[in-house]
Write an enzyme that holds these catalytic residues in place. Sequence first.
Site, PDB file in Angstrom:
ATOM      1  N   CYS A 100      38.952  98.888  -4.011  1.00 19.91           N
ATOM      2  CA  CYS A 100      39.540  97.597  -4.378  1.00 19.91           C
ATOM      3  C   CYS A 100      41.042  97.796  -4.487  1.00 19.91           C
ATOM      4  CB  CYS A 100      38.956  97.126  -5.707  1.00 19.91           C
ATOM      5  SG  CYS A 100      39.895  95.797  -6.472  1.00 19.91           S
ATOM      6  N   CYS A 104      44.672  90.948  -4.741  1.00 20.89           N
ATOM      7  CA  CYS A 104      44.157  89.634  -4.332  1.00 20.89           C
ATOM      8  C   CYS A 104      44.009  88.661  -5.495  1.00 20.89           C
ATOM      9  CB  CYS A 104      42.805  89.779  -3.653  1.00 20.89           C
ATOM     10  SG  CYS A 104      42.605  91.277  -2.729  1.00 20.89           S
ATOM     11  N   THR A 191      41.005  93.321 -12.939  1.00 22.95           N
ATOM     12  CA  THR A 191      41.283  94.134 -11.757  1.00 22.95           C
ATOM     13  C   THR A 191      42.784  94.363 -11.594  1.00 22.95           C
ATOM     14  OG1 THR A 191      39.311  93.318 -10.654  1.00 22.95           O
ATOM     15  CG2 THR A 191      41.053  94.165  -9.246  1.00 22.95           C
ATOM     16  N   GLU A 257      39.724  98.441 -13.480  1.00 22.64           N
ATOM     17  CA  GLU A 257      39.628  97.246 -14.310  1.00 22.64           C
ATOM     18  C   GLU A 257      40.030  97.624 -15.723  1.00 22.64           C
ATOM     19  OE1 GLU A 257      37.352  97.498 -11.795  1.00 22.64           O
ATOM     20  OE2 GLU A 257      37.971  95.637 -10.821  1.00 22.64           O
ATOM     21  N   HIS A 292      38.401  83.545  -4.560  1.00 19.31           N
ATOM     22  CA  HIS A 292      38.027  84.958  -4.720  1.00 19.31           C
ATOM     23  C   HIS A 292      36.668  85.243  -4.059  1.00 19.31           C
ATOM     24  CE1 HIS A 292      39.511  88.706  -6.115  1.00 19.31           C
ATOM     25  NE2 HIS A 292      38.416  88.996  -6.797  1.00 19.31           N
ATOM     26  N   TYR A 296      36.045  88.234  -0.913  1.00 16.18           N
ATOM     27  CA  TYR A 296      35.048  89.298  -0.768  1.00 16.18           C
ATOM     28  C   TYR A 296      34.508  89.386   0.655  1.00 16.18           C
ATOM     29  CZ  TYR A 296      34.837  90.037  -5.847  1.00 16.18           C
ATOM     30  OH  TYR A 296      35.133  90.351  -7.146  1.00 16.18           O
ATOM     31  N   CYS A 299      37.444  91.976   1.808  1.00 15.13           N
ATOM     32  CA  CYS A 299      37.625  93.320   1.233  1.00 15.13           C
ATOM     33  C   CYS A 299      36.348  94.147   1.263  1.00 15.13           C
ATOM     34  CB  CYS A 299      38.189  93.233  -0.183  1.00 15.13           C
ATOM     35  SG  CYS A 299      37.009  92.778  -1.461  1.00 15.13           S
TER      36      CYS A 299
HETATM   37 FE1  SF4 Z   1      39.587  93.924  -5.237  1.00 14.15          FE
HETATM   38 FE2  SF4 Z   1      38.328  92.670  -3.281  1.00 14.15          FE
HETATM   39 FE3  SF4 Z   1      38.992  91.352  -5.513  1.00 14.15          FE
HETATM   40 FE4  SF4 Z   1      40.841  92.156  -3.719  1.00 14.15          FE
HETATM   41  S1  SF4 Z   1      39.204  90.640  -3.392  1.00 14.15           S
HETATM   42  S2  SF4 Z   1      40.960  92.312  -5.932  1.00 14.15           S
HETATM   43  S3  SF4 Z   1      40.000  94.102  -3.082  1.00 14.15           S
HETATM   44  S4  SF4 Z   1      37.535  93.049  -5.305  1.00 14.15           S
HETATM   45 FE    FE Z   2      37.158  91.013  -7.835  1.00 10.08          FE
END
Ligand code: SF4
Ligand code: FE
Length: 483
Positions: A100, A104, A191, A257, A292, A296, A299
């Site tokens: 991660c 984002c 995060t 986190e 968000h 996903y 990512c």
């Molecule tokens: Fe992390 Fe994916 Fe959330 Fe970006 S979208 S902060 S990489 S979990």
């Molecule tokens: Fe997340």
Amino acid sequence: MALMTPEQYEESLRKMNLKVYLLGELVKSPVDHPIIRPSMNSVKMTYALAQTPEHEDLMTAKSHLTGEKINRFCHLHQSTDDLMKKVKMQRLLGQKTASCFQRCVGMDAINAVDSVTFEMDQKLGTQYHERFIHFLKMMQAQDLTVDGAMTDPKGDRSLPPSKQTDPDLYMRVVEKRKDGIVVRGAKAHQTGAVNSHWVLVMPTIAMTKDDADYALSFVAPADAEGISYIYGRQSCDTRKLEGGEIDVGNHRFGGHEALIIFDDLFVPWKNVFMCGEYEFSGLLVERFAGYHRQSYGGCKVGVGDVLIGAAALAADYNGASKASHIKDKLIEMIHLNETLFSCGIACSAQGHKTASGTYLIDLLLANVCKQNITRFPYEIARIAEDIAGGLMVTMASEKDLRHPEIGKLVEKYFKGIASVPTENRCRVLRLVENITLGTAAVGYRTESMHGAGSPQAQRIMISRQGNLEQKKKLAKEIAGIKD
Ligand code: SF4
Ligand code: FE
């Protein structure tokens, strides 16, 4: 300086005075802490790739406010093309970090806060949008990493914020002053919190009049007086303290986190974007979560690419790659991974313009995307473990491999095909372990389940957006039913 170099980013963090607790100790320099540093490296990659001509198109955008070239993580999506580029950028970063990369949440937060403050001002005559744009200009000009902070600790889930025994279990205003507000509470599972310059707080659920003190959105510098961090543990995290490379699986990159605590933090009015407008709380949650959930589809797919590659290498290294069932399992992994990507692209392609001009994804498809994310990475991980074999969890340590006496035995008995050094086999199996069971499993597995909202949250949105009545109408029409 609209684009920071990766080195400038690291330096900028060094200059901050974050109060971070990790394993019961106050951390002197988070950037240099062996458990934290890999996560900083992942965010650093968002700065590094923006400097390369090869990735410029995905990693940067033209600011609609200033016309300047900015990092895409600071950009408000101006088209469906921007939305799709966002997902492709996230896949790229997942491939480069297998982790991660954290940045984002801020991008998703600014996009949600932009359209919601605009609509709030239109309806209520407030002046939040202008304040937000002022902040955004600074964020873009300084290329800041912002933690988009939504999730409250929430205490007793059967009770609304104002009915909790402890009133601080949801972020709230404790004092309204002429010059600003004083806030108290916490944000959980944050995060990238410790790698961020600012934190953008949003409410966590739809609220009613009784919860008006909890309908709250603001920004604050991450090292403001009154903010502290308790760093979250990850499975196998202390392997990073051993100084080796192999056993951690991915020694350069990671995610993190943290619990952020706001202990009577003062926020000047210019940094407040919502304070009491409870009717807009649900809309902000819905849009941030929607963005968000789209994220996903990028990512996790990028991390999935690395995991599929690692599983294929593990099969190459032990001579199993020609077996038809191995080939078929790899096809299944690719099929699942690309299905997730398709969802990320589809909800972006079907996006639309909001009143502020910022583009929003198709919410139904974004929720379908995330619902699939709660399942497919688990299946991909299951197949990866199947292909990797039991050695990924029973293998001797790097220290044993390097040992002057027993090292030879580790070499000999963990060997796969003759042409591949045992060390390479160890490295790839540890990588599979890292993504499926180790530090990166936080991002690839549990976050796939609960990040951006747990599965039930998507099912509620799917039922709301699914338009069942229209489907019934279609059926009646075809069946010749006249009411
Ligand atoms: Fe992390 Fe994916 Fe959330 Fe970006 S979208 S902060 S990489 S979990
Ligand atoms: Fe997340």
